[in-house]
Design a protein around this motif. Structure first.
Motif, PDB file in Angstrom:
ATOM      1  N   VAL A 206       0.897  -1.027   0.073  1.00  0.00           N
ATOM      2  CA  VAL A 206      -0.061  -0.112  -0.139  1.00  0.00           C
ATOM      3  C   VAL A 206       0.754   1.231  -0.109  1.00  0.00           C
ATOM      4  CG1 VAL A 206      -1.968  -1.249   1.276  1.00  0.00           C
ATOM      5  CG2 VAL A 206      -0.201   0.014   2.622  1.00  0.00           C
ATOM      6  N   ASP A 207       0.190   2.451  -0.225  1.00  0.00           N
ATOM      7  CA  ASP A 207       1.053   3.605  -0.052  1.00  0.00           C
ATOM      8  C   ASP A 207       0.731   4.450   1.321  1.00  0.00           C
ATOM      9  OD1 ASP A 207      -1.741   4.169  -0.446  1.00  0.00           O
ATOM     10  OD2 ASP A 207      -1.249   5.771  -1.855  1.00  0.00           O
ATOM     11  N   LEU A 208       1.341   5.245   1.895  1.00  0.00           N
ATOM     12  CA  LEU A 208       1.212   5.870   2.925  1.00  0.00           C
ATOM     13  C   LEU A 208      -0.231   6.324   3.434  1.00  0.00           C
ATOM     14  CD1 LEU A 208       2.431   6.896   5.638  1.00  0.00           C
ATOM     15  CD2 LEU A 208       2.958   9.170   4.445  1.00  0.00           C
ATOM     16  N   LYS A 209      -0.823   6.838   2.456  1.00  0.00           N
ATOM     17  CA  LYS A 209      -2.316   7.357   2.599  1.00  0.00           C
ATOM     18  C   LYS A 209      -3.376   6.026   3.115  1.00  0.00           C
ATOM     19  CE  LYS A 209      -5.119   8.783  -0.637  1.00  0.00           C
ATOM     20  NZ  LYS A 209      -5.895   9.611  -1.684  1.00  0.00           N
ATOM     21  N   THR A 210      -3.108   5.100   2.344  1.00  0.00           N
ATOM     22  CA  THR A 210      -3.880   3.726   2.792  1.00  0.00           C
ATOM     23  C   THR A 210      -3.531   3.237   3.999  1.00  0.00           C
ATOM     24  OG1 THR A 210      -4.080   3.395   0.192  1.00  0.00           O
ATOM     25  CG2 THR A 210      -4.792   1.534   1.658  1.00  0.00           C
TER      26      THR A 210
ATOM     27  N   MET B  97      -7.505  -3.686   0.467  1.00  0.00           N
ATOM     28  CA  MET B  97      -7.100  -2.472  -0.161  1.00  0.00           C
ATOM     29  C   MET B  97      -5.492  -2.472  -0.599  1.00  0.00           C
ATOM     30  SD  MET B  97      -8.651   0.027   2.894  1.00  0.00           S
ATOM     31  CE  MET B  97      -8.482   1.660   1.877  1.00  0.00           C
ATOM     32  N   SER B  98      -5.090  -3.419  -0.471  1.00  0.00           N
ATOM     33  CA  SER B  98      -3.592  -3.606  -1.056  1.00  0.00           C
ATOM     34  C   SER B  98      -3.621  -3.752  -2.624  1.00  0.00           C
ATOM     35  CB  SER B  98      -2.782  -4.498  -0.146  1.00  0.00           C
ATOM     36  OG  SER B  98      -3.192  -5.786  -0.453  1.00  0.00           O
ATOM     37  N   GLU B  99      -2.534  -3.336  -3.346  1.00  0.00           N
ATOM     38  CA  GLU B  99      -2.469  -3.243  -4.466  1.00  0.00           C
ATOM     39  C   GLU B  99      -1.014  -3.823  -5.023  1.00  0.00           C
ATOM     40  OE1 GLU B  99      -4.745  -2.484  -7.189  1.00  0.00           O
ATOM     41  OE2 GLU B  99      -6.398  -2.183  -5.970  1.00  0.00           O
ATOM     42  N   PHE B 100      -0.722  -3.917  -6.429  1.00  0.00           N
ATOM     43  CA  PHE B 100       0.588  -4.441  -6.762  1.00  0.00           C
ATOM     44  C   PHE B 100       1.290  -3.190  -6.961  1.00  0.00           C
ATOM     45  CE2 PHE B 100      -1.125  -8.556  -7.427  1.00  0.00           C
ATOM     46  CZ  PHE B 100       0.135  -9.324  -6.762  1.00  0.00           C
ATOM     47  N   TRP B 101       2.533  -2.967  -6.366  1.00  0.00           N
ATOM     48  CA  TRP B 101       3.343  -1.981  -6.998  1.00  0.00           C
ATOM     49  C   TRP B 101       4.192  -2.535  -8.235  1.00  0.00           C
ATOM     50  CZ3 TRP B 101       4.279   3.025  -5.019  1.00  0.00           C
ATOM     51  CH2 TRP B 101       3.602   3.232  -3.799  1.00  0.00           C
ATOM     52  N   GLU B 102       4.130  -1.912  -9.223  1.00  0.00           N
ATOM     53  CA  GLU B 102       5.052  -2.392 -10.382  1.00  0.00           C
ATOM     54  C   GLU B 102       6.408  -1.600 -10.464  1.00  0.00           C
ATOM     55  OE1 GLU B 102       5.168  -2.973 -15.181  1.00  0.00           O
ATOM     56  OE2 GLU B 102       3.339  -1.889 -14.222  1.00  0.00           O
ATOM     57  N   ILE B 103       7.549  -2.349 -10.141  1.00  0.00           N
ATOM     58  CA  ILE B 103       8.677  -1.356 -10.264  1.00  0.00           C
ATOM     59  C   ILE B 103       9.625  -1.881 -11.422  1.00  0.00           C
ATOM     60  CG2 ILE B 103      10.646  -0.924  -8.935  1.00  0.00           C
ATOM     61  CD1 ILE B 103       9.066  -1.553  -6.336  1.00  0.00           C
TER      62      ILE B 103
ATOM     63  N   ASN C 147      13.073  15.696  -6.512  1.00  0.00           N
ATOM     64  CA  ASN C 147      12.663  17.502  -6.750  1.00  0.00           C
ATOM     65  C   ASN C 147      11.155  17.737  -6.326  1.00  0.00           C
ATOM     66  OD1 ASN C 147      15.472  18.490  -6.501  1.00  0.00           O
ATOM     67  ND2 ASN C 147      15.374  18.316  -8.520  1.00  0.00           N
ATOM     68  N   ASN C 148      10.609  16.788  -7.077  1.00  0.00           N
ATOM     69  CA  ASN C 148       9.077  17.270  -7.358  1.00  0.00           C
ATOM     70  C   ASN C 148       8.263  16.056  -6.846  1.00  0.00           C
ATOM     71  OD1 ASN C 148       9.684  15.491  -9.255  1.00  0.00           O
ATOM     72  ND2 ASN C 148       8.853  16.922 -10.900  1.00  0.00           N
ATOM     73  N   GLN C 149       8.716  14.937  -6.398  1.00  0.00           N
ATOM     74  CA  GLN C 149       7.757  13.819  -5.838  1.00  0.00           C
ATOM     75  C   GLN C 149       8.368  13.072  -4.611  1.00  0.00           C
ATOM     76  OE1 GLN C 149       7.329  12.016  -9.521  1.00  0.00           O
ATOM     77  NE2 GLN C 149       9.388  11.325  -9.904  1.00  0.00           N
ATOM     78  N   VAL C 150       7.267  12.781  -4.039  1.00  0.00           N
ATOM     79  CA  VAL C 150       7.683  11.731  -2.928  1.00  0.00           C
ATOM     80  C   VAL C 150       6.943  10.515  -3.018  1.00  0.00           C
ATOM     81  CG1 VAL C 150       7.836  11.262  -0.218  1.00  0.00           C
ATOM     82  CG2 VAL C 150       8.177  13.721  -1.390  1.00  0.00           C
ATOM     83  N   ILE C 151       7.617   9.353  -3.057  1.00  0.00           N
ATOM     84  CA  ILE C 151       6.962   8.101  -3.108  1.00  0.00           C
ATOM     85  C   ILE C 151       7.170   7.112  -1.780  1.00  0.00           C
ATOM     86  CG2 ILE C 151       6.544   5.909  -4.448  1.00  0.00           C
ATOM     87  CD1 ILE C 151       8.037   7.380  -6.737  1.00  0.00           C
ATOM     88  N   LYS C 152       5.992   6.968  -1.240  1.00  0.00           N
ATOM     89  CA  LYS C 152       6.110   5.973   0.137  1.00  0.00           C
ATOM     90  C   LYS C 152       5.352   4.869  -0.084  1.00  0.00           C
ATOM     91  CE  LYS C 152       6.757  10.082   2.861  1.00  0.00           C
ATOM     92  NZ  LYS C 152       6.588  10.742   4.261  1.00  0.00           N
ATOM     93  N   MET C 153       6.141   3.868  -0.064  1.00  0.00           N
ATOM     94  CA  MET C 153       5.393   2.441  -0.408  1.00  0.00           C
ATOM     95  C   MET C 153       5.910   1.806   1.197  1.00  0.00           C
ATOM     96  SD  MET C 153       7.571   1.416  -3.923  1.00  0.00           S
ATOM     97  CE  MET C 153       9.090   1.941  -3.557  1.00  0.00           C
ATOM     98  N   ARG C 154       4.681   0.969   1.224  1.00  0.00           N
ATOM     99  CA  ARG C 154       4.586   0.069   2.516  1.00  0.00           C
ATOM    100  C   ARG C 154       4.300  -1.364   2.276  1.00  0.00           C
ATOM    101  NH1 ARG C 154       6.614   4.473   4.117  1.00  0.00           N
ATOM    102  NH2 ARG C 154       5.744   5.895   5.399  1.00  0.00           N
ATOM    103  N   PHE C 155       5.153  -2.123   2.723  1.00  0.00           N
ATOM    104  CA  PHE C 155       4.973  -3.769   2.579  1.00  0.00           C
ATOM    105  C   PHE C 155       5.112  -4.330   3.741  1.00  0.00           C
ATOM    106  CE2 PHE C 155       7.448  -1.775  -0.836  1.00  0.00           C
ATOM    107  CZ  PHE C 155       6.391  -1.902  -2.073  1.00  0.00           C
ATOM    108  N   GLY C 156       4.667  -5.493   3.972  1.00  0.00           N
ATOM    109  CA  GLY C 156       4.316  -6.149   5.231  1.00  0.00           C
ATOM    110  C   GLY C 156       3.305  -7.389   5.511  1.00  0.00           C
ATOM    111  N   ASN C 157       3.815  -8.110   6.217  1.00  0.00           N
ATOM    112  CA  ASN C 157       2.823  -9.390   6.554  1.00  0.00           C
ATOM    113  C   ASN C 157       2.642  -9.463   8.143  1.00  0.00           C
ATOM    114  OD1 ASN C 157       5.236 -10.465   6.991  1.00  0.00           O
ATOM    115  ND2 ASN C 157       4.450 -12.554   5.846  1.00  0.00           N
TER     116      ASN C 157
END
Length: 187
Positions: free
Chosen positions: A11-15, A76-82, A125-135
């Motif tokens: 998930v992301d930080l907001k979720t 609510m979890s989704e796949f992060w494609e990296i 510079n113009n974005q912040v990506i916050k990824m959350r993973f866990g079980n």
């Protein structure tokens, strides 16, 4: 052209905040219900109700809230494609959002967590990506395989940061085995 793709459920930080705050109403509701029920059964004044009645109701609410959080986390979890291209470019997709950047555009790269959960943050510079993973109990977003896939991604990208960025290791000696707290800052 070398291209590595990783699909990691999280998930992301907001979720994560939404799931975490979903517990609070249950604690308050069950705490209040325990007081009302205690008063109606024992016919005592409010000031004579022992504190453990509210505490017991709050713990019951916490239990129900954690169960709901676990269900919400899975739903609510989704796949992060990296996608890592030639160890130079990074593309990240999550839900309907997409971020593209060159690795040298990253100002700060943070990894924090334990074997059961990991928080990864990327600052440009113009974005912040916050990824959350866990079980684990409070981070029920991913499966064991997702965390292994994240470790594979980290094994590919960390040598670049070790070589080109200033590394700050915040892990203390008393930390449990597998704890990680790394911050990479652009030189």
């Amino acid at each position: 052209m070398r291209q590595l793709k990783y699909y990691i459920k999280g998930v992301d930080l907001k979720t994560e905040l939404l799931i975490g705050f979903s517990i609070v109403p249950f604690i308050i509701l069950f705490g209040q219900l325990s007081i009302i029920l205690f008063r109606s059964i024992n016919h005592v004044e409010f000031r004579n109700i022992p504190y453990f009645v509210f505490l017991g109701g709050g713990l019951a609410g916490l239990s129900v809230g954690l169960l709901l959080a676990k269900i919400l986390g899975k739903k609510m979890s989704e796949f992060w494609e990296i996608i890592l291209i030639n160890d130079l470019e990074l593309t990240i997709r999550f839900k309907k959002r997409k971020w593209e950047m060159k690795l040298d555009e990253i100002l700060k790269f943070k990894i924090y967590g334990s074997p059961n959960f990991k928080y990864v943050s990327i600052y440009t510079n113009n974005q912040v990506i916050k990824m959350r993973f866990g079980n684990s109990g409070l981070t029920p977003f991913s499966m064991i395989n997702d965390l292994k896939e994240l470790d594979n991604f980290m094994a590919e990208i960390l040598p670049y940061f070790d070589k080109n960025y200033e590394k700050k290791d915040g892990t203390v000696q008393r930390s449990p085995s597998g704890t990680i707290k790394l911050t990479y800052l652009k030189k």
